[in-house]
Scaffold this motif. Structure first.
Motif, PDB file in Angstrom:
ATOM      1  N   ILE A  45       0.808  -1.214   0.000  1.00 24.63           N
ATOM      2  CA  ILE A  45       0.000   0.000   0.000  1.00 24.63           C
ATOM      3  C   ILE A  45       0.843   1.266   0.000  1.00 24.63           C
ATOM      4  CG2 ILE A  45      -0.271   0.223   2.501  1.00 24.63           C
ATOM      5  CD1 ILE A  45      -3.002   0.657  -0.218  1.00 24.63           C
ATOM      6  N   ASN A  46       1.991   1.261   0.649  1.00 27.14           N
ATOM      7  CA  ASN A  46       2.819   2.468   0.673  1.00 27.14           C
ATOM      8  C   ASN A  46       3.438   2.745  -0.696  1.00 27.14           C
ATOM      9  OD1 ASN A  46       2.584   3.258   3.523  1.00 27.14           O
ATOM     10  ND2 ASN A  46       3.623   1.327   3.914  1.00 27.14           N
ATOM     11  N   THR A  47       3.868   1.690  -1.370  1.00 30.92           N
ATOM     12  CA  THR A  47       4.394   1.854  -2.730  1.00 30.92           C
ATOM     13  C   THR A  47       3.305   2.344  -3.672  1.00 30.92           C
ATOM     14  OG1 THR A  47       6.013   0.093  -2.394  1.00 30.92           O
ATOM     15  CG2 THR A  47       5.469   0.651  -4.668  1.00 30.92           C
ATOM     16  N   LEU A  48       2.109   1.768  -3.552  1.00 35.50           N
ATOM     17  CA  LEU A  48       0.995   2.180  -4.411  1.00 35.50           C
ATOM     18  C   LEU A  48       0.565   3.609  -4.107  1.00 35.50           C
ATOM     19  CD1 LEU A  48      -0.978  -1.178  -4.320  1.00 35.50           C
ATOM     20  CD2 LEU A  48       0.000  -0.104  -6.366  1.00 35.50           C
ATOM     21  N   ALA A  49       0.621   4.012  -2.831  1.00 37.49           N
ATOM     22  CA  ALA A  49       0.288   5.393  -2.476  1.00 37.49           C
ATOM     23  C   ALA A  49       1.292   6.363  -3.085  1.00 37.49           C
ATOM     24  CB  ALA A  49       0.247   5.549  -0.958  1.00 37.49           C
ATOM     25  N   ALA A  50       2.568   6.030  -3.014  1.00 39.29           N
ATOM     26  CA  ALA A  50       3.592   6.898  -3.595  1.00 39.29           C
ATOM     27  C   ALA A  50       3.445   6.980  -5.110  1.00 39.29           C
ATOM     28  CB  ALA A  50       4.983   6.371  -3.227  1.00 39.29           C
ATOM     29  N   THR A  51       3.061   5.862  -5.724  1.00 41.75           N
ATOM     30  CA  THR A  51       2.876   5.835  -7.177  1.00 41.75           C
ATOM     31  C   THR A  51       1.707   6.718  -7.584  1.00 41.75           C
ATOM     32  OG1 THR A  51       3.721   3.569  -7.228  1.00 41.75           O
ATOM     33  CG2 THR A  51       2.520   4.325  -9.164  1.00 41.75           C
ATOM     34  N   TYR A  52       0.578   6.572  -6.877  1.00 41.12           N
ATOM     35  CA  TYR A  52      -0.582   7.403  -7.213  1.00 41.12           C
ATOM     36  C   TYR A  52      -0.315   8.874  -6.899  1.00 41.12           C
ATOM     37  CZ  TYR A  52      -5.232   9.409  -7.312  1.00 41.12           C
ATOM     38  OH  TYR A  52      -6.306  10.217  -7.582  1.00 41.12           O
ATOM     39  N   GLU A  86     -21.871  -2.167   6.435  1.00 41.08           N
ATOM     40  CA  GLU A  86     -20.817  -2.236   7.449  1.00 41.08           C
ATOM     41  C   GLU A  86     -19.468  -2.299   6.731  1.00 41.08           C
ATOM     42  OE1 GLU A  86     -21.195  -5.082  10.512  1.00 41.08           O
ATOM     43  OE2 GLU A  86     -23.281  -4.586  10.992  1.00 41.08           O
ATOM     44  N   THR A  87     -18.752  -1.194   6.724  1.00 43.75           N
ATOM     45  CA  THR A  87     -17.471  -1.140   6.029  1.00 43.75           C
ATOM     46  C   THR A  87     -16.334  -1.482   6.981  1.00 43.75           C
ATOM     47  OG1 THR A  87     -17.295   1.223   6.483  1.00 43.75           O
ATOM     48  CG2 THR A  87     -18.289   0.595   4.390  1.00 43.75           C
ATOM     49  N   ASP A  88     -15.262  -1.965   6.402  1.00 41.14           N
ATOM     50  CA  ASP A  88     -14.059  -2.236   7.184  1.00 41.14           C
ATOM     51  C   ASP A  88     -12.896  -1.472   6.560  1.00 41.14           C
ATOM     52  OD1 ASP A  88     -13.252  -3.633   4.924  1.00 41.14           O
ATOM     53  OD2 ASP A  88     -13.849  -5.584   5.729  1.00 41.14           O
ATOM     54  N   GLU A  89     -11.732  -1.607   7.150  1.00 44.03           N
ATOM     55  CA  GLU A  89     -10.574  -0.848   6.673  1.00 44.03           C
ATOM     56  C   GLU A  89     -10.120  -1.311   5.290  1.00 44.03           C
ATOM     57  OE1 GLU A  89      -9.235   1.937   7.914  1.00 44.03           O
ATOM     58  OE2 GLU A  89     -11.005   1.793   9.189  1.00 44.03           O
ATOM     59  N   ARG A  90     -10.454  -2.540   4.926  1.00 40.93           N
ATOM     60  CA  ARG A  90      -9.982  -3.045   3.639  1.00 40.93           C
ATOM     61  C   ARG A  90     -10.521  -2.223   2.467  1.00 40.93           C
ATOM     62  NH1 ARG A  90     -10.709  -7.828   6.659  1.00 40.93           N
ATOM     63  NH2 ARG A  90      -8.823  -9.138   6.783  1.00 40.93           N
ATOM     64  N   ILE A  91     -11.804  -1.859   2.521  1.00 43.45           N
ATOM     65  CA  ILE A  91     -12.388  -1.130   1.390  1.00 43.45           C
ATOM     66  C   ILE A  91     -11.777   0.254   1.251  1.00 43.45           C
ATOM     67  CG2 ILE A  91     -14.329  -0.021   2.574  1.00 43.45           C
ATOM     68  CD1 ILE A  91     -14.295  -1.708  -0.929  1.00 43.45           C
ATOM     69  N   SER A  92     -11.152   0.757   2.315  1.00 42.47           N
ATOM     70  CA  SER A  92     -10.491   2.061   2.240  1.00 42.47           C
ATOM     71  C   SER A  92      -9.274   2.029   1.330  1.00 42.47           C
ATOM     72  CB  SER A  92     -10.076   2.533   3.643  1.00 42.47           C
ATOM     73  OG  SER A  92     -11.210   2.728   4.461  1.00 42.47           O
ATOM     74  N   THR A  93      -8.821   0.834   0.970  1.00 42.48           N
ATOM     75  CA  THR A  93      -7.669   0.720   0.075  1.00 42.48           C
ATOM     76  C   THR A  93      -8.083   0.402  -1.361  1.00 42.48           C
ATOM     77  OG1 THR A  93      -7.363  -1.657   0.506  1.00 42.48           O
ATOM     78  CG2 THR A  93      -6.251  -0.121   1.982  1.00 42.48           C
ATOM     79  N   GLU A  94      -9.379   0.441  -1.660  1.00 44.42           N
ATOM     80  CA  GLU A  94      -9.811   0.091  -3.023  1.00 44.42           C
ATOM     81  C   GLU A  94      -9.198   1.012  -4.065  1.00 44.42           C
ATOM     82  OE1 GLU A  94     -13.870  -1.260  -5.335  1.00 44.42           O
ATOM     83  OE2 GLU A  94     -14.016   0.454  -3.984  1.00 44.42           O
ATOM     84  N   TRP A  95      -8.956   2.270  -3.709  1.00 42.95           N
ATOM     85  CA  TRP A  95      -8.343   3.210  -4.651  1.00 42.95           C
ATOM     86  C   TRP A  95      -7.065   2.646  -5.248  1.00 42.95           C
ATOM     87  CZ3 TRP A  95      -3.357   4.326  -3.538  1.00 42.95           C
ATOM     88  CH2 TRP A  95      -2.922   4.131  -2.214  1.00 42.95           C
ATOM     89  N   SER A 120      -3.760   9.022   4.366  1.00 46.82           N
ATOM     90  CA  SER A 120      -4.655  10.112   3.946  1.00 46.82           C
ATOM     91  C   SER A 120      -5.537   9.683   2.777  1.00 46.82           C
ATOM     92  CB  SER A 120      -3.842  11.354   3.575  1.00 46.82           C
ATOM     93  OG  SER A 120      -3.031  11.129   2.437  1.00 46.82           O
ATOM     94  N   LEU A 121      -4.998   8.889   1.861  1.00 51.35           N
ATOM     95  CA  LEU A 121      -5.802   8.395   0.738  1.00 51.35           C
ATOM     96  C   LEU A 121      -6.881   7.437   1.239  1.00 51.35           C
ATOM     97  CD1 LEU A 121      -2.937   7.804  -1.853  1.00 51.35           C
ATOM     98  CD2 LEU A 121      -4.736   9.541  -2.004  1.00 51.35           C
ATOM     99  N   GLY A 122      -6.516   6.602   2.194  1.00 49.17           N
ATOM    100  CA  GLY A 122      -7.483   5.670   2.764  1.00 49.17           C
ATOM    101  C   GLY A 122      -8.606   6.388   3.496  1.00 49.17           C
ATOM    102  N   GLN A 123      -8.261   7.441   4.230  1.00 49.78           N
ATOM    103  CA  GLN A 123      -9.286   8.219   4.928  1.00 49.78           C
ATOM    104  C   GLN A 123     -10.241   8.867   3.935  1.00 49.78           C
ATOM    105  OE1 GLN A 123      -6.969  10.925   7.309  1.00 49.78           O
ATOM    106  NE2 GLN A 123      -6.709   9.466   9.013  1.00 49.78           N
ATOM    107  N   GLN A 124      -9.695   9.414   2.857  1.00 46.09           N
ATOM    108  CA  GLN A 124     -10.531  10.077   1.854  1.00 46.09           C
ATOM    109  C   GLN A 124     -11.457   9.073   1.162  1.00 46.09           C
ATOM    110  OE1 GLN A 124     -12.330  12.879   0.176  1.00 46.09           O
ATOM    111  NE2 GLN A 124     -10.430  13.594   1.125  1.00 46.09           N
ATOM    112  N   TYR A 125     -10.883   7.962   0.721  1.00 46.31           N
ATOM    113  CA  TYR A 125     -11.682   6.978  -0.016  1.00 46.31           C
ATOM    114  C   TYR A 125     -12.677   6.273   0.909  1.00 46.31           C
ATOM    115  CZ  TYR A 125     -12.894   3.574  -3.565  1.00 46.31           C
ATOM    116  OH  TYR A 125     -13.584   2.827  -4.485  1.00 46.31           O
ATOM    117  N   GLY A 126     -12.220   5.910   2.095  1.00 49.00           N
ATOM    118  CA  GLY A 126     -13.108   5.233   3.043  1.00 49.00           C
ATOM    119  C   GLY A 126     -14.293   6.104   3.432  1.00 49.00           C
ATOM    120  N   GLY A 127     -14.051   7.401   3.623  1.00 54.27           N
ATOM    121  CA  GLY A 127     -15.135   8.311   3.958  1.00 54.27           C
ATOM    122  C   GLY A 127     -16.161   8.408   2.847  1.00 54.27           C
TER     123      GLY A 127
END
Length: 601
Positions: free
Chosen positions: A232-239, A505-514, A487-494
């Motif tokens: 996830i950190n590599t993908l966040a830096a890439t995006y 009922e959402t979990d933390e996993r869907i916050s990484t769908e981006w 920060s990307l997870g917070q934005q997408y999860g929200g």
């Protein structure tokens, strides 16, 4: 006849000719293709020869444009024919090579004509000459208008050269994501629902998420997102790098934002994008109700994100022969006029369509063609309801191209992606109406209604959620806020919680769908799926109301190609995307459809 094992896909040579498209309508044979290939090679130096001369007078500019369009059309004809021949059977090395050769000449044409736009922008008299139609320049009014419109955002030649040189580097984030997502990432084995296990892949994930076994869905969901979570950190830096790239190029060209820069390609005001998001926010209750219905039908209290894709209505026993599919599509589209229905009949009987699957054939479906010949449709028809909808969809593209090509010169006939999906989706809506008109069986009717709801959920609600995420991440980066996995997870999860509502009922996993969405590397593209679908729903409703003027406007739209900007073309057809009404009307349609499905279930 070729020999093949029983039950195996047939070879191309064994398929009936009347179920194959007739590409001889483009080139009678490969020798004719080779002749045009040599003609294009000889034409390229003539295109390059106008460099430095376009500004001498109106006649030189007109001659240069004529030569450029001649080369563009010839390039398209060569490439389209070779690619469609290759799509018939991808094992044919001859057509692989022909497609590659045509692509190489296309690259050379781009290089030989690269001088064109900078020279036009430096001609002080060009707008006046176009308005006066000097030397016939009026033919190129919209083409030149598109060039001149972005003059304020075009830099001096040296700076433009630097930006062009940065092109390969600018694509690095997209390339890195593609390699991670398609080459490097490996998913674990998951239950297959039959007592065994299967390796999870991108393709299998969609199938597993439709499994009636909830534990299978849960296992696939967790395996997918846990795998992305490890990178996830590599993908966040890439995006983040991709977002910063978008903001850099927008700022370099003097745009207020990357959103404004992206929309300006089609002269779309930013307020259209914002109005789309606002309209969705005002109608989220419909999606929330749908999630509530889904929970009740599935019999679960704790609706999870892995419950979103499993069908809540079993696929009804609706199968169609090719002849039956043709007939129902023609009847559904007859509301557009007898001549329209006759043209569809001609397409279906005149070998515009390549119908069945054969060994080596390209999968899926599309409509394609080239100016000067009728369009074609590739299918892999299996007789399902989905495939009948696909036929209507692709014929919508084909008729749009046919009527635009018939009415307009080559330079104006091609249309943008923003209007491309309108004609195809109008056809789907008309077909859905015909299916529902014919259907009294509750199970079949429920299946069709749920099909309609899923189209809106996936094409409007979901794509606008993506669009809103893109808008917010680019704003964050422009404001100097860091784009990290957190920060990307917070934005997408929200956003995901807001869109799907309290029943989900959402979990933390869907916050990484981006992290797994390829479209995010082509920023501000997906909103057009929602605007196109919403426009089509309104147009289809107006047509089905019996309003003859609505049919007339729509038929004029089909003949308009790219003769004006998409917003204006749609306004002329009866859809004003600068306000919330079309999207609101689409979501009201969603609500009414949901009410009927609720009553049936």
């Amino acid at each position: 006849m070729s020999k093949n094992k029983e039950g195996a896909l047939p070879f191309r040579a064994d398929m009936p000719k009347n179920t194959q498209w007739q590409l001889e309508d483009i080139y009678a044979d490969n020798a004719a293709w080779e002749a045009d290939f040599e003609k294009l090679k000889a034409l390229l130096p003539e295109v390059a020869g106008f460099a430095g001369k376009l500004g001498e007078n109106a006649e030189f500019l007109r001659m240069g444009l004529d030569k450029l369009m001649e080369a563009n059309l010839l390039t398209e004809r060569l490439y389209v024919y070779a690619r469609m021949r290759r799509d018939e059977d991808n094992t044919q090395e001859l057509y692989q090579a022909m497609a590659d050769r045509a692509a190489q000449l296309a690259v050379q044409l781009d290089a030989d004509s690269a001088y064109f736009t900078p020279e036009v922008l430096n001609i002080p008299w060009v707008e006046q000459a176009v308005e006066k139609d000097e030397a016939g320049l009026g033919l190129y009014r919209q083409y030149l208008r598109n060039i001149l419109r972005v003059k304020a955002h075009t830099l001096p030649a040296g700076e433009e050269r630097l930006l062009a040189m940065a092109g390969d580097m600018a694509g690095a984030c997209d390339n890195i994501f593609t390699m991670i997502n398609n080459a490097d990432i490996r998913f674990p084995n998951v239950p297959d629902g039959s007592g065994g296990e299967v390796e999870l892949t991108h393709g299998r994930y969609g199938q597993l998420m439709e499994s009636p076994d909830r534990e299978v869905r849960k296992a696939a969901y967790e395996a997918l997102y846990d795998t992305y979570g490890k990178q996830i950190n590599t993908l966040a830096a890439t995006y983040a790098g991709s977002v910063k790239k978008d903001n850099f190029f927008a700022g370099a060209r003097g745009y207020a934002s990357a959103l404004e820069a992206a929309l300006d390609a089609n002269a779309v005001p930013v307020r259209v994008y914002d109005a789309l998001v606002d309209a969705i926010h005002n109608h989220l209750d419909g999606l929330h109700r749908y999630m509530d219905l889904r929970a009740r039908v599935l019999g679960v209290r704790d609706l999870k994100m892995y419950d979103v894709y499993v069908p809540i209505v079993p696929e009804a026993d609706m199968r169609f022969t090719w002849e039956e599919a043709k007939q129902i599509v023609i009847e559904a589209l007859s509301v557009l006029g007898a001549d329209y229905a006759a043209m569809v009949q001609k397409a279906l009987d005149g070998r515009w369509v390549d119908v069945y699957e054969n060994r080596g054939k390209t999968s899926g479906a599309y409509s394609w063609g080239v100016y000067g010949s009728h369009p074609f449709v590739l299918m892999n028809f299996q007789g399902t309801v989905d495939h009948v909808f696909t036929l209507a969809h692709e014929l919508g593209h084909a008729m749009h191209s046919h009527y635009s090509n018939e009415a307009l010169p080559y330079v104006d006939a091609g249309y943008s992606i923003m209007v491309a999906e309108v004609a195809s989706t109008v056809n789907e809506q008309l077909l859905l109406h015909e299916f529902l008109r014919r259907t009294r069986d509750k199970a079949k009717r429920a299946y069709l209604l749920n099909y309609a709801l899923e189209q809106v959920r996936g094409t409007v609600y979901r794509q606008v959620m993506f669009a809103e995420f893109e808008r917010e991440t680019h704003r964050m980066a422009q404001a100097g806020q860091p784009l990290t996995a957190e920060s990307l997870g917070q934005q997408y999860g929200g956003l995901n919680r807001q869109y799907y509502g309290p029943r989900m009922e959402t979990d933390e996993r869907i916050s990484t769908e981006w992290a797994r969405i390829p479209h995010f590397y082509d920023a501000f593209y997906v909103y057009q799926y929602a605007t196109g679908y919403s426009s089509a729903v309104k147009l289809a409703e107006d047509i089905l109301s019996g309003d003859g003027e609505a049919v007339r406007r729509y038929r004029a739209f089909l003949r308009s190609g790219g003769s004006d900007y998409p917003i204006r073309l749609l306004q002329n057809a009866g859809v004003d995307l600068t306000g919330p009404e079309p999207v609101a009307r689409c979501l009201e349609y969603f609500s009414h459809t949901l009410e009927e499905l609720e009553a049936l279930l």
